[in-house]
Scaffold this motif. Structure first.
Motif, PDB file in Angstrom:
ATOM      1  N   ALA A   1      -9.586   1.775  -7.266  1.00 54.66           N
ATOM      2  CA  ALA A   1      -9.548   0.635  -6.340  1.00 54.66           C
ATOM      3  C   ALA A   1     -10.271   0.997  -5.048  1.00 54.66           C
ATOM      4  O   ALA A   1     -10.990   0.181  -4.491  1.00 54.66           O
ATOM      5  CB  ALA A   1      -8.118   0.233  -6.066  1.00 54.66           C
ATOM      6  N   GLY A   2     -10.087   2.216  -4.575  1.00 56.75           N
ATOM      7  CA  GLY A   2     -10.752   2.655  -3.350  1.00 56.75           C
ATOM      8  C   GLY A   2     -12.259   2.734  -3.531  1.00 56.75           C
ATOM      9  O   GLY A   2     -13.022   2.435  -2.625  1.00 56.75           O
ATOM     10  N   ALA A   3     -12.691   3.102  -4.730  1.00 50.97           N
ATOM     11  CA  ALA A   3     -14.126   3.210  -5.005  1.00 50.97           C
ATOM     12  C   ALA A   3     -14.780   1.837  -5.092  1.00 50.97           C
ATOM     13  O   ALA A   3     -15.963   1.693  -4.839  1.00 50.97           O
ATOM     14  CB  ALA A   3     -14.357   3.973  -6.296  1.00 50.97           C
ATOM     15  N   GLN A   4     -13.992   0.813  -5.449  1.00 56.43           N
ATOM     16  CA  GLN A   4     -14.512  -0.544  -5.590  1.00 56.43           C
ATOM     17  C   GLN A   4     -14.628  -1.259  -4.254  1.00 56.43           C
ATOM     18  O   GLN A   4     -15.165  -2.340  -4.199  1.00 56.43           O
ATOM     19  CB  GLN A   4     -13.631  -1.354  -6.534  1.00 56.43           C
TER      20      GLN A   4
ATOM     21  N   LEU B   1      -6.467   0.515   1.431  1.00 49.92           N
ATOM     22  CA  LEU B   1      -5.165   0.046   0.953  1.00 49.92           C
ATOM     23  C   LEU B   1      -5.222  -1.428   0.555  1.00 49.92           C
ATOM     24  O   LEU B   1      -4.646  -1.827  -0.460  1.00 49.92           O
ATOM     25  CB  LEU B   1      -4.093   0.258   2.027  1.00 49.92           C
ATOM     26  N   ALA B   2      -5.919  -2.241   1.350  1.00 45.64           N
ATOM     27  CA  ALA B   2      -6.036  -3.665   1.037  1.00 45.64           C
ATOM     28  C   ALA B   2      -6.811  -3.867  -0.260  1.00 45.64           C
ATOM     29  O   ALA B   2      -6.441  -4.715  -1.088  1.00 45.64           O
ATOM     30  CB  ALA B   2      -6.702  -4.408   2.196  1.00 45.64           C
ATOM     31  N   ALA B   3      -7.878  -3.095  -0.459  1.00 40.75           N
ATOM     32  CA  ALA B   3      -8.646  -3.188  -1.704  1.00 40.75           C
ATOM     33  C   ALA B   3      -7.774  -2.787  -2.891  1.00 40.75           C
ATOM     34  O   ALA B   3      -7.808  -3.422  -3.953  1.00 40.75           O
ATOM     35  CB  ALA B   3      -9.892  -2.312  -1.630  1.00 40.75           C
ATOM     36  N   TYR B   4      -6.982  -1.745  -2.697  1.00 40.44           N
ATOM     37  CA  TYR B   4      -6.065  -1.314  -3.751  1.00 40.44           C
ATOM     38  C   TYR B   4      -5.042  -2.423  -4.052  1.00 40.44           C
ATOM     39  O   TYR B   4      -4.780  -2.734  -5.221  1.00 40.44           O
ATOM     40  CB  TYR B   4      -5.336  -0.022  -3.365  1.00 40.44           C
ATOM     41  N   ALA B   5      -4.471  -3.012  -3.006  1.00 46.21           N
ATOM     42  CA  ALA B   5      -3.474  -4.069  -3.195  1.00 46.21           C
ATOM     43  C   ALA B   5      -4.086  -5.241  -3.963  1.00 46.21           C
ATOM     44  O   ALA B   5      -3.445  -5.811  -4.858  1.00 46.21           O
ATOM     45  CB  ALA B   5      -2.914  -4.530  -1.854  1.00 46.21           C
ATOM     46  N   GLU B   6      -5.313  -5.600  -3.639  1.00 48.37           N
ATOM     47  CA  GLU B   6      -5.981  -6.692  -4.355  1.00 48.37           C
ATOM     48  C   GLU B   6      -6.208  -6.327  -5.824  1.00 48.37           C
ATOM     49  O   GLU B   6      -6.020  -7.162  -6.713  1.00 48.37           O
ATOM     50  CB  GLU B   6      -7.301  -7.050  -3.680  1.00 48.37           C
TER      51      GLU B   6
ATOM     52  N   GLU C   1      -9.526  -8.758   5.081  1.00 45.98           N
ATOM     53  CA  GLU C   1      -9.486  -8.128   6.405  1.00 45.98           C
ATOM     54  C   GLU C   1      -8.136  -8.347   7.078  1.00 45.98           C
ATOM     55  O   GLU C   1      -7.602  -7.447   7.716  1.00 45.98           O
ATOM     56  CB  GLU C   1     -10.623  -8.645   7.298  1.00 45.98           C
ATOM     57  N   ALA C   2      -7.553  -9.524   6.907  1.00 47.87           N
ATOM     58  CA  ALA C   2      -6.230  -9.797   7.472  1.00 47.87           C
ATOM     59  C   ALA C   2      -5.172  -8.918   6.791  1.00 47.87           C
ATOM     60  O   ALA C   2      -4.264  -8.400   7.452  1.00 47.87           O
ATOM     61  CB  ALA C   2      -5.879 -11.273   7.328  1.00 47.87           C
ATOM     62  N   LEU C   3      -5.317  -8.738   5.478  1.00 45.91           N
ATOM     63  CA  LEU C   3      -4.393  -7.860   4.758  1.00 45.91           C
ATOM     64  C   LEU C   3      -4.559  -6.420   5.241  1.00 45.91           C
ATOM     65  O   LEU C   3      -3.573  -5.711   5.456  1.00 45.91           O
ATOM     66  CB  LEU C   3      -4.623  -7.961   3.249  1.00 45.91           C
ATOM     67  N   ALA C   4      -5.794  -5.993   5.457  1.00 44.48           N
ATOM     68  CA  ALA C   4      -6.051  -4.647   5.972  1.00 44.48           C
ATOM     69  C   ALA C   4      -5.418  -4.477   7.355  1.00 44.48           C
ATOM     70  O   ALA C   4      -4.815  -3.444   7.649  1.00 44.48           O
ATOM     71  CB  ALA C   4      -7.550  -4.363   6.024  1.00 44.48           C
TER      72      ALA C   4
ATOM     73  N   LEU D   1      -2.569  10.646  -3.919  1.00 37.44           N
ATOM     74  CA  LEU D   1      -3.827  10.107  -3.407  1.00 37.44           C
ATOM     75  C   LEU D   1      -3.621   9.192  -2.194  1.00 37.44           C
ATOM     76  O   LEU D   1      -4.430   9.188  -1.273  1.00 37.44           O
ATOM     77  CB  LEU D   1      -4.538   9.343  -4.524  1.00 37.44           C
ATOM     78  N   PHE D   2      -2.530   8.426  -2.195  1.00 39.12           N
ATOM     79  CA  PHE D   2      -2.258   7.544  -1.057  1.00 39.12           C
ATOM     80  C   PHE D   2      -2.105   8.340   0.234  1.00 39.12           C
ATOM     81  O   PHE D   2      -2.527   7.910   1.288  1.00 39.12           O
ATOM     82  CB  PHE D   2      -0.992   6.714  -1.281  1.00 39.12           C
TER      83      PHE D   2
END
Length: 183
Positions: free
Chosen positions: A179-182, A147-152, A125-128, A34-35
């Motif tokens: 995570a991507g859906a959230q 990816l940032a949402a997933y990491a969080e 946003e900084a993480l993204a 998926l990644f």
């Protein structure tokens, strides 16, 4: 009778099984299709390496707060280095080149983890932006936001684990799809 070559074997530490389990989980998650399909991570040696680093960073970040965390973190990092060394040799990289490549891997690890740690203090946003630069070659900020949402989500899941579960090595990452859906 002791065999004269026993000193060539890697010593078995009490944490070795845990380290192997955690590293195996990291590698398995970093290989999640998926990644590469939906999050825009390049399906290349570099893309896979960068995704492996993200997952290693996530786990090492969590281990900082655990009593056995220092030993586990060092063991996990050493295991990662040994794995990278073995992979280079399997790819046919010569003995004289391996140390230079390993130094580059170390620099990449420390540079990226420092960038991600700094970005965490500034928000998603900084993480993204950091992930876009390091993983997506500076392209596609929308995918980097996934990816940032997933990491969080992964940080939240890892932070929610009790110490016993974490040090047992029986942990797992959240689904990247959820995570991507959230986001």
């Amino acid at each position: 009778m002791l065999w004269p070559f026993n000193h060539f074997r890697k010593p078995r530490t009490p944490l070795r099984g845990t380290i192997e389990a955690i590293y195996g989980m990291i590698v398995t998650q970093a290989r999640e299709p998926l990644f590469y399909r939906d999050f825009g991570v390049p399906d290349t040696v570099n893309g896979r390496f960068d995704l492996l680093l993200v997952h290693l960073w996530l786990v090492l970040r969590r281990l900082k707060s655990v009593e056995e965390g220092v030993a586990l973190s060092q063991g996990l990092f050493d295991y990662f280095c040994n794995d990278m060394d073995d992979n280079l040799r399997e790819m046919g990289v010569g003995d004289l080149t391996v140390p230079k490549r390993m130094q580059a891997f170390g620099e990449a690890f420390y540079g990226r983890t420092a960038a991600y740690d700094l970005a965490l203090t500034e928000g998603r946003e900084a993480l993204a932006q950091a992930m876009c630069k390091n993983i997506l070659n500076g392209e596609n900020i929308e995918k980097a936001r996934l990816l940032a949402a997933y990491a969080e989500a992964a940080m939240e899941a890892l932070d929610g684990l009790d110490e016993t579960t974490l040090v047992s090595g029986s942990v797992s990452f959240p689904s990247p799809e959820k995570a991507g859906a959230q986001q």
